[in-house]
Motif scaffolding. Structure first.
Motif, mmCIF file in Angstrom:
data_model
loop_
_atom_site.group_PDB
_atom_site.id
_atom_site.type_symbol
_atom_site.label_atom_id
_atom_site.label_comp_id
_atom_site.label_asym_id
_atom_site.label_seq_id
_atom_site.Cartn_x
_atom_site.Cartn_y
_atom_site.Cartn_z
ATOM 1 N N ILE A 191 0.867 -1.187 0.000
ATOM 2 C CA ILE A 191 0.000 0.000 0.000
ATOM 3 C C ILE A 191 0.898 1.229 0.000
ATOM 4 C CG2 ILE A 191 -1.663 1.311 1.374
ATOM 5 C CD1 ILE A 191 -2.768 -1.315 2.412
ATOM 6 N N PHE A 192 0.547 2.224 -0.808
ATOM 7 C CA PHE A 192 1.371 3.428 -0.909
ATOM 8 C C PHE A 192 0.652 4.688 -0.444
ATOM 9 C CE2 PHE A 192 3.349 0.409 -3.760
ATOM 10 C CZ PHE A 192 4.693 0.571 -3.490
ATOM 11 N N GLU A 193 -0.627 4.564 -0.109
ATOM 12 C CA GLU A 193 -1.337 5.687 0.487
ATOM 13 C C GLU A 193 -2.496 5.149 1.334
ATOM 14 O OE1 GLU A 193 -2.859 8.323 -2.453
ATOM 15 O OE2 GLU A 193 -3.423 6.738 -3.837
ATOM 16 N N ILE A 237 4.074 -2.944 3.137
ATOM 17 C CA ILE A 237 4.719 -1.697 2.713
ATOM 18 C C ILE A 237 6.015 -2.035 1.995
ATOM 19 C CG2 ILE A 237 5.840 0.436 3.486
ATOM 20 C CD1 ILE A 237 3.864 0.594 5.763
ATOM 21 N N LEU A 238 6.212 -1.443 0.836
ATOM 22 C CA LEU A 238 7.409 -1.658 0.028
ATOM 23 C C LEU A 238 8.183 -0.343 -0.065
ATOM 24 C CD1 LEU A 238 7.535 -3.641 -3.328
ATOM 25 C CD2 LEU A 238 8.962 -1.641 -2.934
ATOM 26 N N PRO A 239 9.325 -0.216 0.636
ATOM 27 C CA PRO A 239 10.101 1.030 0.561
ATOM 28 C C PRO A 239 10.673 1.236 -0.837
ATOM 29 C CG PRO A 239 10.731 -0.291 2.475
ATOM 30 C CD PRO A 239 9.899 -1.163 1.600
ATOM 31 N N LEU A 240 10.504 2.441 -1.362
ATOM 32 C CA LEU A 240 11.032 2.780 -2.682
ATOM 33 C C LEU A 240 12.469 3.265 -2.558
ATOM 34 C CD1 LEU A 240 7.880 4.679 -3.977
ATOM 35 C CD2 LEU A 240 8.598 2.368 -4.613
ATOM 36 N N HIS A 241 13.253 3.063 -3.608
ATOM 37 C CA HIS A 241 14.668 3.451 -3.579
ATOM 38 C C HIS A 241 14.979 4.660 -4.446
ATOM 39 C CE1 HIS A 241 16.413 0.060 -1.308
ATOM 40 N NE2 HIS A 241 15.367 -0.591 -1.758
ATOM 41 N N SER A 242 14.218 4.862 -5.500
ATOM 42 C CA SER A 242 14.491 5.958 -6.427
ATOM 43 C C SER A 242 13.263 6.172 -7.291
ATOM 44 C CB SER A 242 15.684 5.627 -7.318
ATOM 45 O OG SER A 242 15.378 4.535 -8.177
ATOM 46 N N SER A 243 13.288 7.251 -8.053
ATOM 47 C CA SER A 243 12.177 7.521 -8.967
ATOM 48 C C SER A 243 12.077 6.415 -10.015
ATOM 49 C CB SER A 243 12.378 8.877 -9.646
ATOM 50 O OG SER A 243 11.348 9.127 -10.572
ATOM 51 N N LYS A 244 13.216 5.979 -10.526
ATOM 52 C CA LYS A 244 13.185 4.929 -11.544
ATOM 53 C C LYS A 244 12.681 3.610 -10.960
ATOM 54 C CE LYS A 244 16.466 6.830 -14.820
ATOM 55 N NZ LYS A 244 17.663 6.597 -15.663
ATOM 56 N N ASN A 247 1.442 -1.078 -7.192
ATOM 57 C CA ASN A 247 1.001 0.166 -7.823
ATOM 58 C C ASN A 247 1.329 1.382 -6.967
ATOM 59 O OD1 ASN A 247 -0.570 -1.135 -10.097
ATOM 60 N ND2 ASN A 247 -1.641 -2.008 -8.335
ATOM 61 N N PRO A 248 2.567 1.901 -7.046
ATOM 62 C CA PRO A 248 2.886 3.130 -6.310
ATOM 63 C C PRO A 248 1.926 4.251 -6.688
ATOM 64 C CG PRO A 248 4.880 2.136 -7.179
ATOM 65 C CD PRO A 248 3.726 1.386 -7.778
ATOM 66 N N SER A 249 1.486 5.004 -5.699
ATOM 67 C CA SER A 249 0.532 6.082 -5.947
ATOM 68 C C SER A 249 1.189 7.219 -6.716
ATOM 69 C CB SER A 249 -0.009 6.610 -4.619
ATOM 70 O OG SER A 249 1.045 7.230 -3.881
ATOM 71 N N GLU A 250 0.361 8.081 -7.288
ATOM 72 C CA GLU A 250 0.876 9.250 -8.004
ATOM 73 C C GLU A 250 1.689 10.135 -7.064
ATOM 74 O OE1 GLU A 250 0.806 9.991 -11.158
ATOM 75 O OE2 GLU A 250 -0.354 8.222 -11.736
ATOM 76 N N GLU A 251 1.200 10.294 -5.830
ATOM 77 C CA GLU A 251 1.915 11.132 -4.864
ATOM 78 C C GLU A 251 3.279 10.532 -4.539
ATOM 79 O OE1 GLU A 251 1.649 12.753 -0.252
ATOM 80 O OE2 GLU A 251 -0.013 11.594 -1.090
ATOM 81 N N GLN A 300 7.910 5.278 6.409
ATOM 82 C CA GLN A 300 7.691 5.547 7.834
ATOM 83 C C GLN A 300 6.409 6.352 8.047
ATOM 84 O OE1 GLN A 300 11.438 7.417 8.954
ATOM 85 N NE2 GLN A 300 12.160 5.518 9.885
ATOM 86 N N GLU A 301 6.183 7.356 7.208
ATOM 87 C CA GLU A 301 4.960 8.149 7.319
ATOM 88 C C GLU A 301 3.728 7.275 7.110
ATOM 89 O OE1 GLU A 301 5.316 11.249 4.478
ATOM 90 O OE2 GLU A 301 6.958 12.277 5.512
ATOM 91 N N LEU A 302 3.801 6.421 6.102
ATOM 92 C CA LEU A 302 2.677 5.541 5.796
ATOM 93 C C LEU A 302 2.416 4.579 6.950
ATOM 94 C CD1 LEU A 302 0.646 4.766 3.591
ATOM 95 C CD2 LEU A 302 2.367 3.195 2.679
#
Length: 622
Positions: free
Chosen positions: A515-517, A541-548, A561-565, A586-588
């Motif tokens: 979940i991303f939001e 929760i899947l921590p992202l590493h970079s925009s790519k 499916n990472p959210s648009e935000e 962490q926020e999520l």
């Protein structure tokens, strides 16, 4: 949390690999061709060299990307293939690491541009920096653990490469200069000057490589060590990676005469001289690395060579019941405390060392259970059940096995479940499994006698003391049953219907897809028609590493499916992508805490330390 490379350096010497280019030459390739392009045209050849170095004892291997910057690729007509060459190079190295099962660090290698910088040449520092950043961004996307900027004769070009790395990454950097016989770089800098300039740039490891043979390079490194001892504050670690002596032309072949035995003596001298990372460059082979490995291990405690010492096994915790039908410890804790779990994929080969080391580290960080995936994306890996058993026995941490119906008949499902119970693996996440068409064995036949709902019903029946045909199994089993749900699916009504059937079939708790939001979960609860589910929930929760990384997951990985935000935040984060990914997770986690009874984190690229960092937000809750 400290990066694994730096954490390991605190405990002992790290042994790097040896030459790539001269090994390819020995295999029949020409030194005039684009050796990095072999990542695409001859991947098995490159993979075999990585495999040999890992088998010889290397703790760190470099991807075959040394000359894969735009300028050097242009000379071979390969500039348009820059992304493919670099990403394939990293993938080959990571695959060999996965197959080995060892906790080997994969570094992205960056060499000189092959052009001369201003004022003596025409290449501007800005153009050099842009070329390095272009290459580094691909290496990051492919999942390197660190960056090695090496064989640099010009300190200005080294600084341009470091600036490029720092502009898009926070990974550790190893910066290696090359020196001539007189102990100076090609542009005249001495070892002391190199230490002063590189220390001020905040590199994690500095040193020398290539250049000359061991004796001359040792003199350079010893001078570096003396100057490093005078540096105030945090000092970089020191690396030494010489050639196997001077090359000689014998007939039509290039020969390096330094023997493996000679390099074993070099390793001993390098350790005495204060080197923290030791390896080889041109002319060195797996035989040289093997000889150095034996020497290093003879002179270092067995638990301090490139790896942090393992704590004593908690025998009481390890004695997870093999026969008990009492509720599992995980089941007892559900709803009574917020559970922290992390997913670990089994290795692609025979050695589970890296996975077990990751589980051990996560247990030390307060993780309650390890989720072990079963051949995710339909790719062959070690048996998930075997890895669960090894973790429970060697680490003393409870596991949750991802158990699919893809590969087993109705009879095979029940047989393996009985075996899992006897082995003490009693937390089961019931899944249907990715179809073989997603993996590398498209011709393989899926079974799918039942789906995940049917599997849950079978496990629940075993808990009642009979198999699916009503035959007695002697007594009631004691499985804890988890089911999966994807709250990001477009058809929430169908997902709700299936979840209701899973709960009715006997599921004890729910594990969500990433979940991303928060709104994803709230919308799902609205569709379910309740403020909360009737059984405990473990949020994924899947921590992202970079925009790519975020874009790759969004566009190419089913069910994630990472959210648009989230994607926008990762885009704006730039070089701080990993830290922003941790912050976002962490926020999520903080927002979803009140909606769940636990979390399970899915680290990418095997970076389990990122999961531990995310979980730091819960330390006050322990």
């Amino acid at each position: 949390m400290v990066h694994p490379l730096l954490e390991r350096l605190q405990h002992g010497v790290i042994l790097a690999d040896g030459a790539m280019g001269t090994m390819l030459y020995e295999a029949g390739r020409s030194l005039d061709e684009c050796l990095e392009a072999l990542n695409v045209s001859q991947p098995a050849l490159v993979a075999g060299i990585h495999r040999a170095y890992i088998a010889a004892g290397s703790d760190l291997i470099e991807a075959n990307t040394f000359g894969a910057n735009r300028f050097r690729l242009e000379a071979h007509g390969q500039a348009d293939n820059l992304q493919q060459i670099n990403s394939r190079g990293v993938r080959i190295a990571r695959e060999e690491r996965e197959i080995s099962g060892r906790n080997v660090i994969v570094s992205g290698s960056l060499g000189p541009t092959g052009r001369t910088l201003e004022p003596f040449g025409t290449l501007t520092r800005t153009a050099a920096q842009q070329a390095y950043r272009e290459q580094i961004e691909v290496l990051l996307e492919a999942g390197v653990d660190m960056l090695t900027i090496e064989t640099m004769g010009n300190i200005d070009e080294m600084e341009a490469a470091i600036a490029a790395a720092r502009s898009c990454s926070d990974l550790p950097i190893m910066a290696l200069m090359t020196f001539a016989e007189d102990g100076r770089t090609l542009t005249g800098s001495n070892p002391e000057q190199i230490v002063e300039r590189l220390s001020s740039l905040g590199v994690d490891i500095l040193g020398a490589n290539c250049s000359v043979g061991p004796q001359r390079l040792l003199q350079v490194v010893e001078r570096m060590r003396r100057r490093l001892d005078e540096v105030e504050g945090d000092r970089p670690y020191l690396a030494c990676m010489p050639n196997a002596g001077w090359p000689q032309i014998v007939g039509s072949r290039v020969i390096y005469r330094s023997t493996p035995e000679y390099f074993a003596q070099f390793a001993e001298s390098a350790m005495t001289g204060g080197a923290d990372v030791i390896g080889g460059c041109c002319g060195t082979t797996p035989d040289h690395i093997s000889a150095m490995s034996q020497m290093i291990r003879q002179h270092s405690p067995a638990d301090t060579v490139g790896v942090s010492p393992a704590p004593p096994l908690d025998r009481q915790a390890a004695a997870i019941s093999f026969t008990s039908t009492e509720p599992t410890e995980l089941r007892k804790k559900l709803g009574n405390r917020f559970l922290k779990c992390v997913e670990i994929d089994p290795p692609k080969g025979l050695n589970p060392e890296k996975a077990i080391a990751g589980a051990r580290m996560l247990k030390e960080e307060g993780v309650h259970a390890i989720n072990v995936a079963e051949s995710p994306m339909a790719r062959v890996r070690m048996s998930a059940l075997t890895l669960c058993m090894l973790m429970q026995q060697q680490v003393g941490i409870e596991t949750i096995i991802h158990f699919t119906t893809r590969d087993r008949s109705l009879m095979g499902l029940q047989s393996e479940l009985l075996g899992a119970h006897a082995a003490g693996v009693r937390n089961i996440l019931a899944l249907t499994g990715d179809p073989p068409s997603l993996g590398e064995y498209a011709g393989s036949s899926a079974v799918y006698d039942v789906d995940s709902i049917g599997l849950i019903r079978i496990i629940n029946q075993l808990n009642s003391g009979t198999d699916s045909a009503g035959n007695s199994i002697g007594r009631e089993a004691g499985f804890t049953i988890a089911c999966a749900v994807d709250p990001t699916k477009p058809d929430l009504e169908e997902e709700v219907r299936r979840l209701r059937e899973k709960i009715a079939g006997g599921a004890n708790f729910v594990m969500t897809q990433p979940i991303f939001e928060v709104s994803n979960w709230k919308k799902f609860l609205e569709a379910y028609g309740e403020e909360k589910l009737p059984i405990p929930v473990m949020i994924g929760i899947l921590p992202l590493h970079s925009s790519k990384h975020a874009e790759f997951l969004h566009n190419e990985v089913p069910g994630i499916n990472p959210s648009e935000e989230a994607r926008e935040r990762m885009r704006l984060a730039g070089p701080e992508g990993r830290r922003e990914g941790v912050k976002l997770a962490q926020e999520l986690l903080g927002e979803l805490y009140e909606h769940a009874q636990g979390v399970y984190l899915m680290p990418s690229f095997g970076r389990y330390e990122v999961s531990a960092e995310v979980l730091e937000v819960l330390k006050d809750e322990d």
